[in-house]
Scaffold this active site. Structure first.
Site, PDB file in Angstrom:
ATOM      1  N   TYR A  18      -9.433 -20.384   4.953  1.00 14.31           N
ATOM      2  CA  TYR A  18      -8.125 -20.541   4.328  1.00 14.31           C
ATOM      3  C   TYR A  18      -8.083 -21.832   3.513  1.00 14.31           C
ATOM      4  O   TYR A  18      -7.639 -21.836   2.361  1.00 14.31           O
ATOM      5  CB  TYR A  18      -7.040 -20.546   5.409  1.00 14.31           C
ATOM      6  CG  TYR A  18      -5.630 -20.522   4.868  1.00 14.31           C
ATOM      7  CD1 TYR A  18      -5.001 -19.317   4.571  1.00 14.31           C
ATOM      8  CD2 TYR A  18      -4.927 -21.699   4.667  1.00 14.31           C
ATOM      9  CE1 TYR A  18      -3.703 -19.293   4.089  1.00 14.31           C
ATOM     10  CE2 TYR A  18      -3.622 -21.685   4.176  1.00 14.31           C
ATOM     11  CZ  TYR A  18      -3.026 -20.471   3.882  1.00 14.31           C
ATOM     12  OH  TYR A  18      -1.738 -20.455   3.388  1.00 14.31           O
ATOM     13  N   HIS A  22      -7.849 -22.306  -0.681  1.00 19.04           N
ATOM     14  CA  HIS A  22      -6.764 -23.067  -1.298  1.00 19.04           C
ATOM     15  C   HIS A  22      -7.273 -24.294  -2.054  1.00 19.04           C
ATOM     16  O   HIS A  22      -6.664 -24.705  -3.038  1.00 19.04           O
ATOM     17  CB  HIS A  22      -5.705 -23.439  -0.254  1.00 19.04           C
ATOM     18  CG  HIS A  22      -4.777 -22.303   0.023  1.00 19.04           C
ATOM     19  ND1 HIS A  22      -5.125 -21.248   0.850  1.00 19.04           N
ATOM     20  CD2 HIS A  22      -3.542 -22.034  -0.443  1.00 19.04           C
ATOM     21  CE1 HIS A  22      -4.126 -20.382   0.873  1.00 19.04           C
ATOM     22  NE2 HIS A  22      -3.149 -20.836   0.098  1.00 19.04           N
ATOM     23  N   TYR A  41       4.356 -28.009  -3.293  1.00 21.05           N
ATOM     24  CA  TYR A  41       4.100 -26.926  -2.342  1.00 21.05           C
ATOM     25  C   TYR A  41       3.087 -27.415  -1.317  1.00 21.05           C
ATOM     26  O   TYR A  41       1.986 -27.816  -1.675  1.00 21.05           O
ATOM     27  CB  TYR A  41       3.563 -25.727  -3.129  1.00 21.05           C
ATOM     28  CG  TYR A  41       3.479 -24.404  -2.420  1.00 21.05           C
ATOM     29  CD1 TYR A  41       3.679 -24.257  -1.065  1.00 21.05           C
ATOM     30  CD2 TYR A  41       3.177 -23.265  -3.156  1.00 21.05           C
ATOM     31  CE1 TYR A  41       3.592 -23.020  -0.460  1.00 21.05           C
ATOM     32  CE2 TYR A  41       3.087 -22.017  -2.561  1.00 21.05           C
ATOM     33  CZ  TYR A  41       3.291 -21.902  -1.207  1.00 21.05           C
ATOM     34  OH  TYR A  41       3.194 -20.673  -0.609  1.00 21.05           O
ATOM     35  N   TRP A  76      -4.151 -12.536  -5.801  1.00 24.17           N
ATOM     36  CA  TRP A  76      -4.288 -13.578  -4.775  1.00 24.17           C
ATOM     37  C   TRP A  76      -3.964 -13.006  -3.390  1.00 24.17           C
ATOM     38  O   TRP A  76      -4.673 -13.254  -2.425  1.00 24.17           O
ATOM     39  CB  TRP A  76      -3.380 -14.764  -5.099  1.00 24.17           C
ATOM     40  CG  TRP A  76      -3.467 -15.859  -4.076  1.00 24.17           C
ATOM     41  CD1 TRP A  76      -2.583 -16.125  -3.080  1.00 24.17           C
ATOM     42  CD2 TRP A  76      -4.506 -16.847  -3.955  1.00 24.17           C
ATOM     43  NE1 TRP A  76      -2.995 -17.208  -2.349  1.00 24.17           N
ATOM     44  CE2 TRP A  76      -4.178 -17.669  -2.865  1.00 24.17           C
ATOM     45  CE3 TRP A  76      -5.675 -17.113  -4.668  1.00 24.17           C
ATOM     46  CZ2 TRP A  76      -4.969 -18.739  -2.459  1.00 24.17           C
ATOM     47  CZ3 TRP A  76      -6.460 -18.182  -4.267  1.00 24.17           C
ATOM     48  CH2 TRP A  76      -6.111 -18.973  -3.173  1.00 24.17           C
ATOM     49  N   TRP A  77      -2.883 -12.247  -3.292  1.00 27.33           N
ATOM     50  CA  TRP A  77      -2.519 -11.666  -2.005  1.00 27.33           C
ATOM     51  C   TRP A  77      -3.603 -10.724  -1.509  1.00 27.33           C
ATOM     52  O   TRP A  77      -3.923 -10.729  -0.317  1.00 27.33           O
ATOM     53  CB  TRP A  77      -1.188 -10.942  -2.108  1.00 27.33           C
ATOM     54  CG  TRP A  77      -0.004 -11.863  -2.211  1.00 27.33           C
ATOM     55  CD1 TRP A  77       0.048 -13.191  -1.876  1.00 27.33           C
ATOM     56  CD2 TRP A  77       1.285 -11.529  -2.672  1.00 27.33           C
ATOM     57  NE1 TRP A  77       1.303 -13.695  -2.103  1.00 27.33           N
ATOM     58  CE2 TRP A  77       2.094 -12.692  -2.599  1.00 27.33           C
ATOM     59  CE3 TRP A  77       1.860 -10.364  -3.151  1.00 27.33           C
ATOM     60  CZ2 TRP A  77       3.433 -12.715  -2.971  1.00 27.33           C
ATOM     61  CZ3 TRP A  77       3.194 -10.390  -3.534  1.00 27.33           C
ATOM     62  CH2 TRP A  77       3.964 -11.563  -3.432  1.00 27.33           C
TER      63      TRP A  77
END
Length: 104
Positions: A18, A22, A41, A76-77
């Site tokens: 993860y 990112h 963010y 992306w999802w």
């Protein structure tokens, strides 16, 4: 400017992946988020539960509602679906968090 927070769920053992994904966030996706009015963010991980806590600021005139319609967001999802909980369309399951305290 408004600050919102929400919770997502990472699959156990997927923290490193993860974080890697990112760190290498696609420039087109970062641009789409900024253009939608998103800034500052941040995502935090509770290692004991694998819960992800996301916090972001958004402009009053944000267009976050349109993000799911963007091909880069959908891509992306799809890319992230193998390491976190999602719905049947690979949209990360999100639970809004209610603000209860803010020290200025």
């Amino acid at each position: 400017m408004e600050t919102i927070a929400f919770r997502m769920q990472l699959d156990p053992g997927k923290r490193d992946e993860y974080e890697r994904r990112h760190r290498e966030i696609w420039p087109e996706l970062a641009s789409a988020l900024r253009e939608a009015g998103v800034s500052n963010y941040r995502i935090f991980l509770d290692e004991s539960t694998h819960a992800l806590f996301a916090i972001l600021d958004r402009r009053d005139d944000h267009t976050m509602n349109a993000l799911p319609d963007l091909p880069i967001m959908r891509k992306w999802w799809d890319y992230m679906a193998d390491i976190m909980r999602t719905d049947s369309h690979n949209v990360p399951l999100q639970e809004a968090l209610v603000p209860v305290f803010h020290l200025r």
